[in-house]
Design a protein around this motif. Structure first.
Motif, PDB file in Angstrom:
ATOM      1  N   ARG A  56       0.904  -1.229  -0.023  1.00  0.00           N
ATOM      2  CA  ARG A  56      -0.063  -0.022   0.077  1.00  0.00           C
ATOM      3  C   ARG A  56       1.016   1.291   0.018  1.00  0.00           C
ATOM      4  NH1 ARG A  56      -4.541  -0.541   4.142  1.00  0.00           N
ATOM      5  NH2 ARG A  56      -5.831   0.586   2.629  1.00  0.00           N
ATOM      6  N   THR A  57       0.325   2.249  -0.551  1.00  0.00           N
ATOM      7  CA  THR A  57       1.098   3.577  -0.608  1.00  0.00           C
ATOM      8  C   THR A  57       0.198   4.740  -0.161  1.00  0.00           C
ATOM      9  OG1 THR A  57       0.448   3.781  -2.958  1.00  0.00           O
ATOM     10  CG2 THR A  57       2.565   2.919  -2.655  1.00  0.00           C
ATOM     11  N   GLY A  58       0.936   5.657   0.343  1.00  0.00           N
ATOM     12  CA  GLY A  58       0.546   7.026   0.503  1.00  0.00           C
ATOM     13  C   GLY A  58       1.132   8.222   0.358  1.00  0.00           C
ATOM     14  N   LEU A  59       0.747   9.258  -0.111  1.00  0.00           N
ATOM     15  CA  LEU A  59       1.414  10.480  -0.249  1.00  0.00           C
ATOM     16  C   LEU A  59       1.218  11.107   0.979  1.00  0.00           C
ATOM     17  CD1 LEU A  59       2.966  12.065  -2.519  1.00  0.00           C
ATOM     18  CD2 LEU A  59       0.943  13.179  -3.248  1.00  0.00           C
ATOM     19  N   VAL A  60       2.620  11.966   1.442  1.00  0.00           N
ATOM     20  CA  VAL A  60       2.479  12.839   2.742  1.00  0.00           C
ATOM     21  C   VAL A  60       3.269  13.935   2.382  1.00  0.00           C
ATOM     22  CG1 VAL A  60       3.065  12.985   5.107  1.00  0.00           C
ATOM     23  CG2 VAL A  60       2.495  10.433   4.193  1.00  0.00           C
ATOM     24  N   THR A  61       2.743  15.073   2.264  1.00  0.00           N
ATOM     25  CA  THR A  61       3.148  16.237   1.882  1.00  0.00           C
ATOM     26  C   THR A  61       2.714  17.496   2.698  1.00  0.00           C
ATOM     27  OG1 THR A  61       3.598  17.784  -0.007  1.00  0.00           O
ATOM     28  CG2 THR A  61       1.281  16.564   0.056  1.00  0.00           C
ATOM     29  N   MET A  62       3.629  18.465   2.400  1.00  0.00           N
ATOM     30  CA  MET A  62       3.101  19.667   3.258  1.00  0.00           C
ATOM     31  C   MET A  62       2.700  20.828   2.537  1.00  0.00           C
ATOM     32  SD  MET A  62       3.443  19.306   6.867  1.00  0.00           S
ATOM     33  CE  MET A  62       2.747  17.635   6.084  1.00  0.00           C
ATOM     34  N   SER A  63       2.675  20.347   1.045  1.00  0.00           N
ATOM     35  CA  SER A  63       1.781  21.176   0.175  1.00  0.00           C
ATOM     36  C   SER A  63       0.330  21.149   0.569  1.00  0.00           C
ATOM     37  CB  SER A  63       1.957  20.787  -1.244  1.00  0.00           C
ATOM     38  OG  SER A  63       3.240  20.972  -1.854  1.00  0.00           O
ATOM     39  N   LEU A  64      -0.614  22.047  -0.166  1.00  0.00           N
ATOM     40  CA  LEU A  64      -2.046  21.939   0.234  1.00  0.00           C
ATOM     41  C   LEU A  64      -2.667  20.823  -0.673  1.00  0.00           C
ATOM     42  CD1 LEU A  64      -2.964  25.872  -0.142  1.00  0.00           C
ATOM     43  CD2 LEU A  64      -2.390  24.634   1.863  1.00  0.00           C
ATOM     44  N   ARG A  65      -3.732  20.521   0.082  1.00  0.00           N
ATOM     45  CA  ARG A  65      -4.274  19.119  -0.374  1.00  0.00           C
ATOM     46  C   ARG A  65      -4.855  19.482  -1.930  1.00  0.00           C
ATOM     47  NH1 ARG A  65      -6.018  14.779   1.843  1.00  0.00           N
ATOM     48  NH2 ARG A  65      -7.438  13.298   0.673  1.00  0.00           N
ATOM     49  N   ARG A  66      -5.310  20.541  -2.265  1.00  0.00           N
ATOM     50  CA  ARG A  66      -5.767  20.982  -3.654  1.00  0.00           C
ATOM     51  C   ARG A  66      -4.507  20.552  -4.684  1.00  0.00           C
ATOM     52  NH1 ARG A  66      -4.839  26.560  -5.322  1.00  0.00           N
ATOM     53  NH2 ARG A  66      -4.501  27.740  -3.241  1.00  0.00           N
ATOM     54  N   MET A  67      -3.300  21.061  -4.380  1.00  0.00           N
ATOM     55  CA  MET A  67      -2.080  20.708  -4.906  1.00  0.00           C
ATOM     56  C   MET A  67      -1.738  19.317  -5.251  1.00  0.00           C
ATOM     57  SD  MET A  67       1.374  22.532  -5.219  1.00  0.00           S
ATOM     58  CE  MET A  67       2.901  21.571  -5.917  1.00  0.00           C
ATOM     59  N   ALA A  68      -1.767  18.574  -3.879  1.00  0.00           N
ATOM     60  CA  ALA A  68      -1.450  17.254  -4.031  1.00  0.00           C
ATOM     61  C   ALA A  68      -2.363  16.402  -5.032  1.00  0.00           C
ATOM     62  CB  ALA A  68      -1.531  16.849  -2.566  1.00  0.00           C
ATOM     63  N   LEU A  69      -3.746  16.628  -4.736  1.00  0.00           N
ATOM     64  CA  LEU A  69      -4.714  15.908  -5.493  1.00  0.00           C
ATOM     65  C   LEU A  69      -4.305  16.450  -6.936  1.00  0.00           C
ATOM     66  CD1 LEU A  69      -7.692  16.296  -3.384  1.00  0.00           C
ATOM     67  CD2 LEU A  69      -6.072  14.354  -3.711  1.00  0.00           C
ATOM     68  N   ASP A  70      -4.014  17.580  -7.585  1.00  0.00           N
ATOM     69  CA  ASP A  70      -3.533  18.012  -8.857  1.00  0.00           C
ATOM     70  C   ASP A  70      -2.563  17.094  -9.385  1.00  0.00           C
ATOM     71  OD1 ASP A  70      -5.032  19.746  -9.967  1.00  0.00           O
ATOM     72  OD2 ASP A  70      -3.308  21.040 -10.356  1.00  0.00           O
ATOM     73  N   VAL A  71      -1.419  16.930  -8.454  1.00  0.00           N
ATOM     74  CA  VAL A  71      -0.401  16.004  -8.800  1.00  0.00           C
ATOM     75  C   VAL A  71      -0.933  14.536  -8.880  1.00  0.00           C
ATOM     76  CG1 VAL A  71       1.952  14.945  -8.182  1.00  0.00           C
ATOM     77  CG2 VAL A  71       1.325  17.423  -7.942  1.00  0.00           C
ATOM     78  N   VAL A  72      -1.662  13.903  -8.258  1.00  0.00           N
ATOM     79  CA  VAL A  72      -2.170  12.610  -8.230  1.00  0.00           C
ATOM     80  C   VAL A  72      -2.922  12.555  -9.562  1.00  0.00           C
ATOM     81  CG1 VAL A  72      -3.651  11.072  -6.981  1.00  0.00           C
ATOM     82  CG2 VAL A  72      -2.102  12.362  -5.619  1.00  0.00           C
ATOM     83  N   ASP A  73      -3.815  13.369  -9.761  1.00  0.00           N
ATOM     84  CA  ASP A  73      -4.710  13.145 -10.913  1.00  0.00           C
ATOM     85  C   ASP A  73      -3.681  13.160 -12.191  1.00  0.00           C
ATOM     86  OD1 ASP A  73      -6.959  13.125  -9.326  1.00  0.00           O
ATOM     87  OD2 ASP A  73      -7.213  15.385  -9.797  1.00  0.00           O
ATOM     88  N   LEU A  74      -2.482  13.764 -12.183  1.00  0.00           N
ATOM     89  CA  LEU A  74      -1.800  13.824 -13.486  1.00  0.00           C
ATOM     90  C   LEU A  74      -1.037  12.348 -13.554  1.00  0.00           C
ATOM     91  CD1 LEU A  74      -0.488  17.548 -13.440  1.00  0.00           C
ATOM     92  CD2 LEU A  74      -2.097  16.340 -15.030  1.00  0.00           C
ATOM     93  N   ILE A  75      -1.166  11.367 -12.535  1.00  0.00           N
ATOM     94  CA  ILE A  75      -0.366  10.314 -12.915  1.00  0.00           C
ATOM     95  C   ILE A  75      -1.385   9.237 -13.376  1.00  0.00           C
ATOM     96  CG2 ILE A  75       0.728   8.387 -11.335  1.00  0.00           C
ATOM     97  CD1 ILE A  75       1.272  10.479  -9.256  1.00  0.00           C
ATOM     98  N   ASP A  76      -0.995   8.417 -14.350  1.00  0.00           N
ATOM     99  CA  ASP A  76      -1.765   7.882 -15.048  1.00  0.00           C
ATOM    100  C   ASP A  76      -2.208   6.179 -14.894  1.00  0.00           C
ATOM    101  OD1 ASP A  76       0.447   6.732 -15.532  1.00  0.00           O
ATOM    102  OD2 ASP A  76       0.748   6.811 -17.871  1.00  0.00           O
ATOM    103  N   PHE A  77      -2.147   6.218 -13.312  1.00  0.00           N
ATOM    104  CA  PHE A  77      -2.593   4.863 -12.670  1.00  0.00           C
ATOM    105  C   PHE A  77      -2.950   5.280 -11.533  1.00  0.00           C
ATOM    106  CE2 PHE A  77       2.263   5.145 -12.243  1.00  0.00           C
ATOM    107  CZ  PHE A  77       2.292   4.758 -11.080  1.00  0.00           C
ATOM    108  N   GLU A  78      -3.579   4.279 -10.750  1.00  0.00           N
ATOM    109  CA  GLU A  78      -4.282   4.458  -9.327  1.00  0.00           C
ATOM    110  C   GLU A  78      -2.893   4.216  -8.406  1.00  0.00           C
ATOM    111  OE1 GLU A  78      -7.107   5.513  -6.658  1.00  0.00           O
ATOM    112  OE2 GLU A  78      -7.439   4.902  -8.950  1.00  0.00           O
ATOM    113  N   ALA A  79      -2.336   5.638  -7.940  1.00  0.00           N
ATOM    114  CA  ALA A  79      -1.076   5.675  -7.516  1.00  0.00           C
ATOM    115  C   ALA A  79      -1.058   5.647  -6.037  1.00  0.00           C
ATOM    116  CB  ALA A  79      -0.345   6.700  -7.889  1.00  0.00           C
TER     117      ALA A  79
END
Length: 229
Positions: free
Chosen positions: A109-132
């Protein structure tokens, strides 16, 4: 004593500088903002902010002459970096995307843990072409930013895994300290600033050509060592 799994239950990733190389976008946004208020912002100034919480960074930018509230600074910079990501693309760090995909294939299992804002993190996740990622914990999801362990402990809790069965991947001293304080096996992959002497369980110069088997081997070796101490 039960048998210890040779592979971790989860791998938690830092975002900026570990998964994606957004630091140049942040630095450009900071420079433009400070200069718009007549101040100067050097590369050395920018390096001080690498890995820091956004509100902490905003206060440093205020000291450099930016006459805005901390929350407004954070929002402004996030907008600028999101715009850069959308127009210039997501620059993945070498090997990061491939390792992430391999971990998913290995059922880790994987998680993304960032100090960036959630809206930006989700932007990055959305630009990955698989369920990351199974979970995302962002700067506005926690009370205490890195180097406090809360972000990593929160991600482990959301995944319902023991932090001792987690590998954290980080590129900054601030993030490394957060991973170590949480009790996770903490892997440092230095990017802009060195990570020597900070107590990382392991330092890899790059994620290039690393796969889930390498992560499992690292975790297995470490847990075996711990069990025999």
């Amino acid at each position: 004593m039960g048998s210890v799994s040779s592979k971790p239950r989860a791998v938690l990733w830092d975002m900026d500088g570990t998964l994606v190389d957004t630091e140049p976008y942040w630095m450009a946004a900071e420079t433009a903002l400070v200069e718009s208020f007549g101040g100067t912002w050097t590369h050395e100034d920018a390096l001080r902010l690498v890995g820091s919480g956004l509100l902490d960074s905003a206060i440093i930018l205020q000291d450099a002459g930016v006459d805005m509230e901390p929350e407004a600074i954070v929002s402004h910079l996030t907008d600028a970096v999101q715009q850069a990501l959308r127009t210039q693309g997501v620059p993945f760090r070498p090997g990061a995307r491939e390792l992430l995909r391999d971990l998913r294939a290995a059922d880790i299992r994987t998680g993304l843990v960032t100090m960036s804002l959630r809206r930006m993190a989700l932007d990055v996740v959305d630009l990955i072409d698989f369920e990351a990622f199974d979970v995302v914990v962002a700067g506005d999801d926690v009370d205490n930013p890195k180097p406090h362990p809360e972000p990593y402990l929160q991600a482990a809790a959301l995944l319902d895994v023991d932090i001792a069965e987690v590998v954290v991947i980080e590129d900054s001293p601030t993030g490394l300290r957060a991973g170590l304080a949480s009790g996770a096996l903490t892997l440092g992959v230095p990017h802009i600033v060195p990570l020597d002497g900070l107590g990382a369980h392991q330092l890899w110069p790059t994620l290039h050509l690393r796969g889930a088997a390498d992560i499992a081997e690292l975790f297995g070796a470490h847990t075996t060592t711990e069990a025999t101490r």
